[in-house]
Design a protein around this motif. Structure first.
Motif, PDB file in Angstrom:
ATOM      1  N   PRO A  56       0.682  -1.178   0.061  1.00  0.00           N
ATOM      2  CA  PRO A  56      -0.125   0.072   0.065  1.00  0.00           C
ATOM      3  C   PRO A  56       0.800   1.302  -0.102  1.00  0.00           C
ATOM      4  CG  PRO A  56      -0.203  -1.069   2.122  1.00  0.00           C
ATOM      5  CD  PRO A  56       0.598  -2.029   1.236  1.00  0.00           C
ATOM      6  N   GLN A  57       0.378   2.157  -0.826  1.00  0.00           N
ATOM      7  CA  GLN A  57       1.216   3.606  -0.984  1.00  0.00           C
ATOM      8  C   GLN A  57       1.162   4.332   0.288  1.00  0.00           C
ATOM      9  OE1 GLN A  57       1.431   5.757  -4.118  1.00  0.00           O
ATOM     10  NE2 GLN A  57       1.961   4.214  -5.599  1.00  0.00           N
ATOM     11  N   HIS A  58      -0.086   4.235   1.096  1.00  0.00           N
ATOM     12  CA  HIS A  58      -0.259   4.992   2.242  1.00  0.00           C
ATOM     13  C   HIS A  58      -0.776   3.778   3.356  1.00  0.00           C
ATOM     14  CE1 HIS A  58      -0.169   8.658   0.039  1.00  0.00           C
ATOM     15  NE2 HIS A  58      -0.828   8.387  -0.703  1.00  0.00           N
ATOM     16  N   PRO A  59       0.329   3.161   3.879  1.00  0.00           N
ATOM     17  CA  PRO A  59       0.172   2.147   4.794  1.00  0.00           C
ATOM     18  C   PRO A  59      -0.571   2.719   6.208  1.00  0.00           C
ATOM     19  CG  PRO A  59       2.317   2.612   4.766  1.00  0.00           C
ATOM     20  CD  PRO A  59       1.797   3.407   3.638  1.00  0.00           C
ATOM     21  N   ASN A  60      -1.723   2.135   6.479  1.00  0.00           N
ATOM     22  CA  ASN A  60      -2.089   2.352   7.669  1.00  0.00           C
ATOM     23  C   ASN A  60      -2.497   0.782   8.249  1.00  0.00           C
ATOM     24  OD1 ASN A  60      -4.693   1.383   6.716  1.00  0.00           O
ATOM     25  ND2 ASN A  60      -5.577   3.488   6.153  1.00  0.00           N
ATOM     26  N   ALA A  63      -4.672  -1.456   5.827  1.00  0.00           N
ATOM     27  CA  ALA A  63      -4.105  -1.618   4.737  1.00  0.00           C
ATOM     28  C   ALA A  63      -2.937  -2.633   4.818  1.00  0.00           C
ATOM     29  CB  ALA A  63      -3.647  -0.338   4.343  1.00  0.00           C
TER      30      ALA A  63
END
Length: 172
Positions: A56-60, A63
C-alpha cells in the motif's frame, strides 16, 4: 585431461584447484547447473511477482493487515514451488554436480547425462535425507537458535556423503 592432486591441501591450494577445476570443466559444470536451477528459479520468481500483492502507498493498520493477509494467500502458489525446488531440483543438481566433480577429480570420464542419470537414480534417498536433515535442523532451531546452527553444521555434508559413499538417511 587435467590431473588434480589428491593430498592434504591448505586453503589457498584448495581454492586454486577449485578454480582450475571450474575453468577446465566449465561446460560440464554449467551444463549441470543451468538446465534445472535457472529455469526453475525464474518460474518461481515470476510466480512470486505475479501472485504478490502491491504494497500500500499510504500504509495504515487496515491496509497493512490486508497486505499481509494477501501475502499469506500467495503461499498457495509459492510454497509448493519452493518445496519442489528445495527437495527435488537442488538435490538432483547437487548430486549431479558432486558426481561429475568426483569423476573429473579422479580423471574418470563423465558427461552431463551420466551425472544426471546418477542423480536421478538416487532421488528417493536424496529427498528423504534432505527432509530428515531439514527436520533435525528445524528441531534445533525450535529448541534455540544455537542448536539449530550446530545441527546445520553437523549435517552440512549429507549430500556429499550420500553421493560419494552411497549412504543415506541417518547413516549419511
Amino acid at each position: 585431461p587435467m590431473k588434480y592432486e589428491i593430498r592434504q591441501l591448505g586453503v589457498s591450494a584448495i581454492l586454486d584447484q577449485s578454480f582450475k577445476l571450474i575453468q577446465n570443466h566449465f561446460k560440464l559444470l554449467a551444463g549441470i547447473t543451468l538446465p534445472l536451477v535457472i529455469p526453475f528459479a525464474l518460474i518461481q520468481g515470476f510466480a512470486t511477482l505475479l501472485a504478490a500483492p502491491q504494497f500500500p502507498q499510504h500504509p495504515n493498520r487496515e491496509a497493512l493487515e490486508a497486505y499481509y493477509r494477501d501475502m499469506l494467500g500467495t503461499a498457495i502458489y509459492t510454497v509448493p514451488l519452493f518445496l519442489i525446488f528445495l527437495y527435488v531440483v537442488v538435490p538432483i543438481t547437487n548430486a549431479a554436480m558432486l558426481y561429475a566433480i568426483s569423476r573429473v577429480y579422479l580423471a574418470q570420464p563423465t558427461t552431463i547425462g551420466d551425472a544426471f542419470k546418477f542423480a536421478v537414480s538416487r532421488i528417493i534417498p536424496l529427498m528423504l535425507t534432505w527432509m530428515l536433515t531439514g527436520l533435525v535442523v528445524l528441531g534445533g532451531m525450535l529448541l534455540c537458535v544455537v542448536p539449530g546452527v550446530i545441527f546445520s553444521f553437523w549435517y552440512a555434508l549429507v549430500t556429499q556423503v550420500l553421493v560419494l559413499e552411497g549412504l543415506s538417511g541417518w547413516e549419511a
